[in-house]
Write a protein that holds these residues in place. Structure first.
Motif, PDB file in Angstrom:
ATOM      1  N   THR A 269      50.768  51.658  38.743  1.00 48.86           N
ATOM      2  CA  THR A 269      50.614  50.946  40.016  1.00 48.86           C
ATOM      3  C   THR A 269      49.162  50.970  40.470  1.00 48.86           C
ATOM      4  O   THR A 269      48.641  49.962  40.975  1.00 48.86           O
ATOM      5  CB  THR A 269      51.503  51.601  41.092  1.00 48.86           C
ATOM      6  OG1 THR A 269      52.850  51.661  40.609  1.00 48.86           O
ATOM      7  CG2 THR A 269      51.480  50.788  42.378  1.00 48.86           C
ATOM      8  N   LYS A 270      48.487  52.089  40.250  1.00 51.38           N
ATOM      9  CA  LYS A 270      47.078  52.199  40.637  1.00 51.38           C
ATOM     10  C   LYS A 270      46.216  51.225  39.844  1.00 51.38           C
ATOM     11  O   LYS A 270      45.363  50.520  40.414  1.00 51.38           O
ATOM     12  CB  LYS A 270      46.593  53.632  40.413  1.00 51.38           C
ATOM     13  CG  LYS A 270      45.148  53.863  40.796  1.00 51.38           C
ATOM     14  CD  LYS A 270      44.754  55.326  40.577  1.00 51.38           C
ATOM     15  CE  LYS A 270      43.289  55.558  40.935  1.00 51.38           C
ATOM     16  NZ  LYS A 270      42.890  56.982  40.720  1.00 51.38           N
ATOM     17  N   ASP A 271      46.425  51.169  38.538  1.00 53.24           N
ATOM     18  CA  ASP A 271      45.643  50.252  37.703  1.00 53.24           C
ATOM     19  C   ASP A 271      45.968  48.796  38.019  1.00 53.24           C
ATOM     20  O   ASP A 271      45.090  47.925  37.964  1.00 53.24           O
ATOM     21  CB  ASP A 271      45.909  50.529  36.219  1.00 53.24           C
ATOM     22  CG  ASP A 271      45.317  51.851  35.761  1.00 53.24           C
ATOM     23  OD1 ASP A 271      44.368  52.331  36.414  1.00 53.24           O
ATOM     24  OD2 ASP A 271      45.811  52.401  34.754  1.00 53.24           O
ATOM     25  N   ALA A 272      47.228  48.533  38.359  1.00 57.18           N
ATOM     26  CA  ALA A 272      47.614  47.175  38.746  1.00 57.18           C
ATOM     27  C   ALA A 272      46.895  46.756  40.027  1.00 57.18           C
ATOM     28  O   ALA A 272      46.445  45.613  40.156  1.00 57.18           O
ATOM     29  CB  ALA A 272      49.120  47.080  38.925  1.00 57.18           C
ATOM     30  N   ALA A 273      46.774  47.699  40.968  1.00 52.36           N
ATOM     31  CA  ALA A 273      46.066  47.399  42.221  1.00 52.36           C
ATOM     32  C   ALA A 273      44.608  47.063  41.944  1.00 52.36           C
ATOM     33  O   ALA A 273      44.049  46.126  42.536  1.00 52.36           O
ATOM     34  CB  ALA A 273      46.176  48.596  43.161  1.00 52.36           C
ATOM     35  N   VAL A 274      43.991  47.807  41.022  1.00 54.39           N
ATOM     36  CA  VAL A 274      42.593  47.546  40.679  1.00 54.39           C
ATOM     37  C   VAL A 274      42.455  46.175  40.024  1.00 54.39           C
ATOM     38  O   VAL A 274      41.555  45.394  40.354  1.00 54.39           O
ATOM     39  CB  VAL A 274      42.054  48.656  39.741  1.00 54.39           C
ATOM     40  CG1 VAL A 274      40.667  48.281  39.229  1.00 54.39           C
ATOM     41  CG2 VAL A 274      42.025  49.995  40.458  1.00 54.39           C
ATOM     42  N   ARG A 275      43.341  45.864  39.082  1.00 49.83           N
ATOM     43  CA  ARG A 275      43.260  44.567  38.411  1.00 49.83           C
ATOM     44  C   ARG A 275      43.415  43.424  39.399  1.00 49.83           C
ATOM     45  O   ARG A 275      42.707  42.408  39.303  1.00 49.83           O
ATOM     46  CB  ARG A 275      44.332  44.455  37.324  1.00 49.83           C
ATOM     47  CG  ARG A 275      44.348  43.083  36.656  1.00 49.83           C
ATOM     48  CD  ARG A 275      45.561  42.868  35.776  1.00 49.83           C
ATOM     49  NE  ARG A 275      45.440  43.519  34.482  1.00 49.83           N
ATOM     50  CZ  ARG A 275      46.336  43.393  33.488  1.00 49.83           C
ATOM     51  NH1 ARG A 275      47.418  42.615  33.686  1.00 49.83           N
ATOM     52  NH2 ARG A 275      46.178  44.020  32.347  1.00 49.83           N
ATOM     53  N   THR A 282      49.810  48.044  48.959  1.00 47.79           N
ATOM     54  CA  THR A 282      50.268  46.663  48.754  1.00 47.79           C
ATOM     55  C   THR A 282      50.841  46.493  47.348  1.00 47.79           C
ATOM     56  O   THR A 282      51.872  45.834  47.151  1.00 47.79           O
ATOM     57  CB  THR A 282      49.105  45.684  48.963  1.00 47.79           C
ATOM     58  OG1 THR A 282      48.596  45.840  50.296  1.00 47.79           O
ATOM     59  CG2 THR A 282      49.558  44.246  48.762  1.00 47.79           C
ATOM     60  N   ALA A 283      50.176  47.105  46.365  1.00 46.17           N
ATOM     61  CA  ALA A 283      50.667  47.027  45.001  1.00 46.17           C
ATOM     62  C   ALA A 283      52.050  47.657  44.891  1.00 46.17           C
ATOM     63  O   ALA A 283      52.930  47.127  44.200  1.00 46.17           O
ATOM     64  CB  ALA A 283      49.696  47.724  44.059  1.00 46.17           C
ATOM     65  N   ARG A 284      52.256  48.800  45.594  1.00 47.72           N
ATOM     66  CA  ARG A 284      53.570  49.462  45.568  1.00 47.72           C
ATOM     67  C   ARG A 284      54.648  48.557  46.150  1.00 47.72           C
ATOM     68  O   ARG A 284      55.765  48.475  45.627  1.00 47.72           O
ATOM     69  CB  ARG A 284      53.498  50.769  46.338  1.00 47.72           C
ATOM     70  CG  ARG A 284      52.796  51.891  45.586  1.00 47.72           C
ATOM     71  CD  ARG A 284      52.613  53.096  46.468  1.00 47.72           C
ATOM     72  NE  ARG A 284      51.996  54.208  45.739  1.00 47.72           N
ATOM     73  CZ  ARG A 284      51.354  55.217  46.315  1.00 47.72           C
ATOM     74  NH1 ARG A 284      51.223  55.247  47.650  1.00 47.72           N
ATOM     75  NH2 ARG A 284      50.829  56.182  45.581  1.00 47.72           N
TER      76      ARG A 284
END
Length: 318
Positions: A269-275, A282-284
Motif C-alpha cells: 500500500t505504501k509503494d502504491a501511494a508513492v506510485r 488515501t491509498a488504503r
C-alpha cells in the motif's frame, strides 16, 4: 524414352529447388524458366496462392494471361475453388482442381475445338505463346498450384514425343510435396495468428528464445514446428490488463483501477501511494474499496479473481 545424363542432372536440380521453394515470385520464375527450357517449351506460366494472394509468373510469354486472369477473377467459393467470370475457364479450373495432383494435357479438360473457340484461349493463351498446353498441378486448400508449359504447335517434339509428360511426372512429386507443405504451413500460421488474436494472454512469436524488447519474461516458450519457424512466447496478462478486466466487471473508478493495478503488480500500500502520488491513508481507502467491490478478502484472492475473468468483448466496428 531414355533421358540423357545432362537432362537427368537438370531434372535433379529442379527437383531440389522445388523441394526448398519458398513460393516467392522471383524464385518461381527462375524454376519455371529452367523447366521450360528443359522441356523445349515455347512459353510457360506458373500460378499459385501465396498466403491467400494469387501469384502468376510467366516465362517467354506476353502479358495477356496475367491480364486476362485478373480481369476475370471472380473470387473463391465455399469449397475453395477459384472462380472466373469466363464460364469456359471456370469449368476448366473446376475440373482440374477436382482431378487433383497430376500431369495433364489440356485435352483432359476440354476438346480442342472448344479450347480454340474459348475466350481464354483466344484472348490470353494463344497470343501469349501458349497455343497448346501441358502442365502439372496440385490441389491446395484454396485453389491450386500450376506449372504449365506452352507450345506453338501440337507437333512440338517434346509434346508429340511424350518427353514433356515424362519429365513433368518426374518433377511432380517434389512440386506437389512442396506446395502441400507450404499450404499447410500457411494454414497453420493463420490458425496460430487467429488464436493469438483471440487470446487474452500476452503471446508473441520470436526469432529465438531471448527475452523481448520490453524485457518481459515469458513463463512458457515453445519452439514452433518447421525450420526457422521461431518460438512462441506466452506470458500471463499484465497487471494493467487484469485491472482493466476488474474495472469492466465490477465498475471500478479510475482511481480504484489504478490502485488495483498496483496491487496486482505486487506493490505494498505504501509503494502504491508513492506510485500514484497520493497519501498513504488515501491509498488504503482505495484498496479497501477495491476489495469490497470485488468481494476479494485479500490481495492474492484479487489476483486469482482477475485471472479467472474473461476478457471484455471487442467494441463493434459498426
Amino acid at each position: 524414352m531414355e533421358i540423357d545424363l545432362q537432362s537427368a542432372l537438370k531434372i535433379a536440380d529442379i527437383q531440389r529447388r522445388l523441394l526448398t521453394f519458398e513460393a516467392d515470385a522471383d524464385t518461381g520464375e527462375a524454376i519455371l524458366a529452367d523447366a521450360a527450357e528443359l522441356l523445349d517449351a515455347d512459353a510457360a506460366m506458373a500460378a499459385w496462392l501465396n498466403e491467400g494472394t494469387p501469384l502468376l509468373v510467366t516465362w517467354n510469354a506476353g502479358p495477356e494471361i496475367e491480364e486476362y486472369f485478373f480481369r476475370t477473377f471472380a473470387g473463391v467459393d465455399r469449397d475453395g475453388n477459384i472462380r472466373s467470370t469466363d464460364p469456359d475457364l471456370d469449368n476448366v479450373n473446376l475440373t482440374r482442381r477436382q482431378m487433383g495432383s497430376g500431369v495433364y494435357h489440356e485435352s483432359a479438360f476440354a476438346g480442342r475445338s472448344m479450347v480454340e473457340n474459348a475466350a481464354f484461349h483466344r484472348d490470353a493463351f494463344r497470343p501469349a505463346g501458349m497455343n497448346h498446353v501441358m502442365g502439372m498441378t496440385t490441389r491446395l486448400a484454396v485453389g491450386e498450384a500450376v506449372f504449365a508449359m506452352g507450345y506453338a504447335s501440337a507437333d512440338a517434339p517434346a509434346l508429340a514425343g511424350g518427353r514433356a509428360e515424362i519429365i513433368l511426372n518426374l518433377l511432380l512429386p517434389a512440386f506437389a510435396h512442396r506446395f502441400d507443405t507450404l499450404d499447410r504451413q500457411a494454414r497453420n500460421a493463420e490458425r496460430l495468428q487467429r488464436a493469438i488474436d483471440e487470446s487474452d494472454m500476452n503471446v508473441t512469436v520470436r526469432d529465438d528464445q531471448r527475452e523481448g524488447d520490453s524485457g518481459s519474461r515469458a513463463f512458457l516458450t515453445l519452439p514452433l514446428p518447421g525450420p526457422d519457424a521461431g518460438y512462441l512466447a506466452i506470458s500471463p496478462p499484465d497487471a494493467a490488463t487484469l485491472a482493466a478486466r476488474l474495472a469492466e466487471h465490477f465498475g471500478l473508478t479510475k482511481r480504484q483501477t489504478d490502485i488495483a493495478c498496483c496491487l496486482l503488480d505486487g506493490l505494498s500500500t505504501k509503494d502504491a501511494a508513492v506510485r500514484m502520488g497520493i497519501s498513504l491513508n488515501t491509498a488504503r481507502r482505495h484498496c479497501e474499496a477495491v476489495l469490497n467491490r470485488t468481494g476479494a478478502s485479500r490481495r492474492g484472492e484479487l489476483n486469482r479473481l482477475a485471472r479467472s475473468l474473461t476478457a471484455p468483448p471487442e467494441p463493434s466496428s459498426e
